[in-house]
Enzyme design. Structure first.
Site, PDB file in Angstrom:
ATOM      1  N   GLY A 153      45.035  10.726  23.609  1.00 18.85           N
ATOM      2  CA  GLY A 153      45.392  10.808  22.196  1.00 18.85           C
ATOM      3  C   GLY A 153      45.462  12.225  21.651  1.00 18.85           C
ATOM      4  O   GLY A 153      46.372  12.566  20.889  1.00 18.85           O
ATOM      5  N   ARG A 174      35.752   9.260  15.557  1.00 19.38           N
ATOM      6  CA  ARG A 174      36.940   9.877  16.167  1.00 19.38           C
ATOM      7  C   ARG A 174      38.168   8.986  15.894  1.00 19.38           C
ATOM      8  O   ARG A 174      38.162   7.797  16.145  1.00 19.38           O
ATOM      9  CB  ARG A 174      36.740  10.032  17.677  1.00 19.38           C
ATOM     10  CG  ARG A 174      37.934  10.633  18.422  1.00 19.38           C
ATOM     11  CD  ARG A 174      38.831   9.567  19.026  1.00 19.38           C
ATOM     12  NE  ARG A 174      39.851  10.120  19.923  1.00 19.38           N
ATOM     13  CZ  ARG A 174      40.830   9.405  20.454  1.00 19.38           C
ATOM     14  NH1 ARG A 174      40.916   8.118  20.192  1.00 19.38           N
ATOM     15  NH2 ARG A 174      41.707   9.949  21.246  1.00 19.38           N
ATOM     16  N   VAL A 175      39.212   9.602  15.382  1.00 21.83           N
ATOM     17  CA  VAL A 175      40.474   8.880  15.190  1.00 21.83           C
ATOM     18  C   VAL A 175      41.491   9.522  16.117  1.00 21.83           C
ATOM     19  O   VAL A 175      41.617  10.749  16.158  1.00 21.83           O
ATOM     20  CB  VAL A 175      40.927   8.944  13.717  1.00 21.83           C
ATOM     21  CG1 VAL A 175      42.320   8.359  13.566  1.00 21.83           C
ATOM     22  CG2 VAL A 175      39.935   8.205  12.828  1.00 21.83           C
ATOM     23  N   GLY A 176      42.186   8.694  16.881  1.00 21.65           N
ATOM     24  CA  GLY A 176      43.137   9.224  17.864  1.00 21.65           C
ATOM     25  C   GLY A 176      44.556   9.273  17.330  1.00 21.65           C
ATOM     26  O   GLY A 176      44.800   9.287  16.119  1.00 21.65           O
ATOM     27  N   ASP A 177      45.479   9.279  18.256  1.00 19.55           N
ATOM     28  CA  ASP A 177      46.904   9.361  17.919  1.00 19.55           C
ATOM     29  C   ASP A 177      47.458   8.057  17.362  1.00 19.55           C
ATOM     30  O   ASP A 177      48.410   8.059  16.574  1.00 19.55           O
ATOM     31  CB  ASP A 177      47.696   9.696  19.190  1.00 19.55           C
ATOM     32  CG  ASP A 177      47.475   8.625  20.265  1.00 19.55           C
ATOM     33  OD1 ASP A 177      46.308   8.378  20.622  1.00 19.55           O
ATOM     34  OD2 ASP A 177      48.467   8.026  20.723  1.00 19.55           O
ATOM     35  N   THR A 209      45.242   0.704  25.939  1.00 21.21           N
ATOM     36  CA  THR A 209      45.842   0.568  24.610  1.00 21.21           C
ATOM     37  C   THR A 209      47.074  -0.327  24.705  1.00 21.21           C
ATOM     38  O   THR A 209      47.737  -0.341  25.736  1.00 21.21           O
ATOM     39  CB  THR A 209      46.248   1.992  24.150  1.00 21.21           C
ATOM     40  OG1 THR A 209      45.062   2.695  23.847  1.00 21.21           O
ATOM     41  CG2 THR A 209      47.170   1.997  22.949  1.00 21.21           C
ATOM     42  N   THR A 228      51.025   5.538  24.546  1.00 22.45           N
ATOM     43  CA  THR A 228      49.657   5.364  25.039  1.00 22.45           C
ATOM     44  C   THR A 228      49.308   6.583  25.885  1.00 22.45           C
ATOM     45  O   THR A 228      50.202   7.242  26.409  1.00 22.45           O
ATOM     46  CB  THR A 228      49.518   4.075  25.877  1.00 22.45           C
ATOM     47  OG1 THR A 228      48.237   4.096  26.535  1.00 22.45           O
ATOM     48  CG2 THR A 228      50.590   3.940  26.940  1.00 22.45           C
ATOM     49  N   GLY A 229      48.023   6.870  26.011  1.00 24.41           N
ATOM     50  CA  GLY A 229      47.610   8.019  26.820  1.00 24.41           C
ATOM     51  C   GLY A 229      46.589   8.855  26.091  1.00 24.41           C
ATOM     52  O   GLY A 229      45.927   8.379  25.157  1.00 24.41           O
TER      53      GLY A 229
HETATM   54  N1  ASP Z   1      45.990   6.910  22.848  1.00 30.58           N
HETATM   55  C1  ASP Z   1      44.739   6.213  22.762  1.00 30.58           C
HETATM   56  C2  ASP Z   1      43.737   7.086  22.049  1.00 30.58           C
HETATM   57  O1  ASP Z   1      43.641   8.251  22.391  1.00 30.58           O
HETATM   58  C3  ASP Z   1      44.182   5.824  24.095  1.00 30.58           C
HETATM   59  C4  ASP Z   1      45.138   5.158  25.034  1.00 30.58           C
HETATM   60  O2  ASP Z   1      46.323   5.066  24.783  1.00 30.58           O
HETATM   61  O3  ASP Z   1      44.673   4.669  26.049  1.00 30.58           O
HETATM   62  O4  ASP Z   1      43.030   6.622  21.221  1.00 30.58           O
END
Ligand code: ASP
Length: 310
Positions: free
Chosen positions: A221, A195-198, A167, A218-219
């Site tokens: 989500g 799916r919707v993430g953070d 990300t 990032t990480g």
């Molecule tokens: N945070 C992002 C998500 O979960 C993924 C990422 O940061 O690598 O969609």
């Protein structure tokens, strides 16, 4: 106060053969964003420029190069937030735009809403003249190979989750002391459709407030959402912590409370900045004054004069 741009290209475990590409990608992006600031642009202009460059770079999990969902398709999320007014714009599950971050900015600038999703976001993109691109143009051979590999019955779920990160995000402070953040992603490898993430959620994928600072995350989500990581870090800064200490506190809480790993770039309105992560690696770069800084591993910090070519 010293203007600054800080970017990340994703937390996780970056495969050896991708490390060089990711490092040069974040360095070019931060130079471009900083160039916007030096040219008189705002912090918002700078973060959108830096993130657009990384979306166009197939080394990252955003725009072209995004990971694929279970059906082998790209669905992207993006967020911008302006610390002057707390205005924000986001898009989620968009499939046919090259630069979701620019669409997120248009949601902020041209609608009364904070987030548009899926087909509604595409309709809005058409209405403001953003050209539609094919899914094929966003899918790289590498993304397809990893999708296939991770569908295999013997795929290791931990490796699937760690290997996928990339990300992109940026935070900046401009000459007026305005802060901004931008974050863009293809999400999690082999995620469910829809799916919707953070990333597009304010307080999670990012937050910007001139009174405190700005964060892009990032990480994992689902973990980031549970602790509203970006806002949590700014809360610690409101309590008097530095950008660096607050970032570490937020990440440590996410790890201890919900076993989540990730990384952040953070600035305060005076231009103090941090790039911190609890994952094994996070590729990041910062530009301030005459210096370009970058790194990948914990404790790694390279610096050179920004005028030098790498
Ligand atoms: N945070 C992002 C998500 O979960 C993924 C990422 O940061 O690598 O969609």
């Amino acid at each position: 106060m010293l203007p600054v741009v800080v970017v990340h290209g994703g937390a996780g475990q970056i495969p050896k053969d991708r490390a060089e590409l990711s490092m040069s990608g974040v360095c070019s992006a931060v130079r471009a964003g900083y160039g916007v600031l030096l040219g008189g642009g705002s912090s918002m202009d700078a973060v959108v420029e830096a993130v657009s460059l990384m979306e166009n770079n197939p080394a990252f999990n955003a725009g072209c190069g995004s990971v694929l969902n279970m059906k082998g398709e790209v669905e992207m999320d993006a967020l911008v937030m302006d610390g002057r007014t707390l205005a924000s714009g986001a898009v989620s599950a968009v499939r046919n735009v090259a630069n979701p971050i620019q669409l997120a900015r248009l949601v902020m600038d041209k609608t009364s809403h904070a987030c548009l999703t899926a087909e509604g976001a595409s309709q809005f993109a058409r209405s403001v003249g953003i050209p539609e691109v094919s899914q094929e143009s966003l899918i790289t051979e590498y993304a397809r190979m990893r999708w296939r590999k991770n569908l295999a019955p013997d795929a290791n779920p931990v490796e699937c989750q760690m290997g996928k990160m990339g990300t992109v995000g940026a935070v900046a402070v401009d000459g007026e002391g305005n802060v901004a953040c931008a974050t863009s992603t293809g999400g999690m490898l082999n995620k469910m459709e829809g799916r919707v993430g953070d990333t597009p959620c304010i307080g999670c994928g990012g937050y910007a407030d001139n009174k405190v600072g700005a964060v892009s995350t990032t990480g994992q989500g689902e973990a980031i959402m549970k602790v509203t990581l970006a806002r949590l870090i700014l809360f610690h800064m409101e309590q008097g912590q530095s950008a660096e200490a607050a970032s570490d506190l937020g990440l440590a809480y996410m790890q201890s409370r919900v076993s989540g790993l990730g990384g952040v770039v953070t600035v305060d309105p005076a231009g103090r900045w941090a790039a911190r992560f609890s994952s094994q690696q996070m590729v990041w770069a910062a530009a301030q004054g005459d210096a370009l800084h970058w790194g990948l591993w914990t404790g790694e910090h390279f610096t050179q004069n920004i005028g030098e070519t790498s």
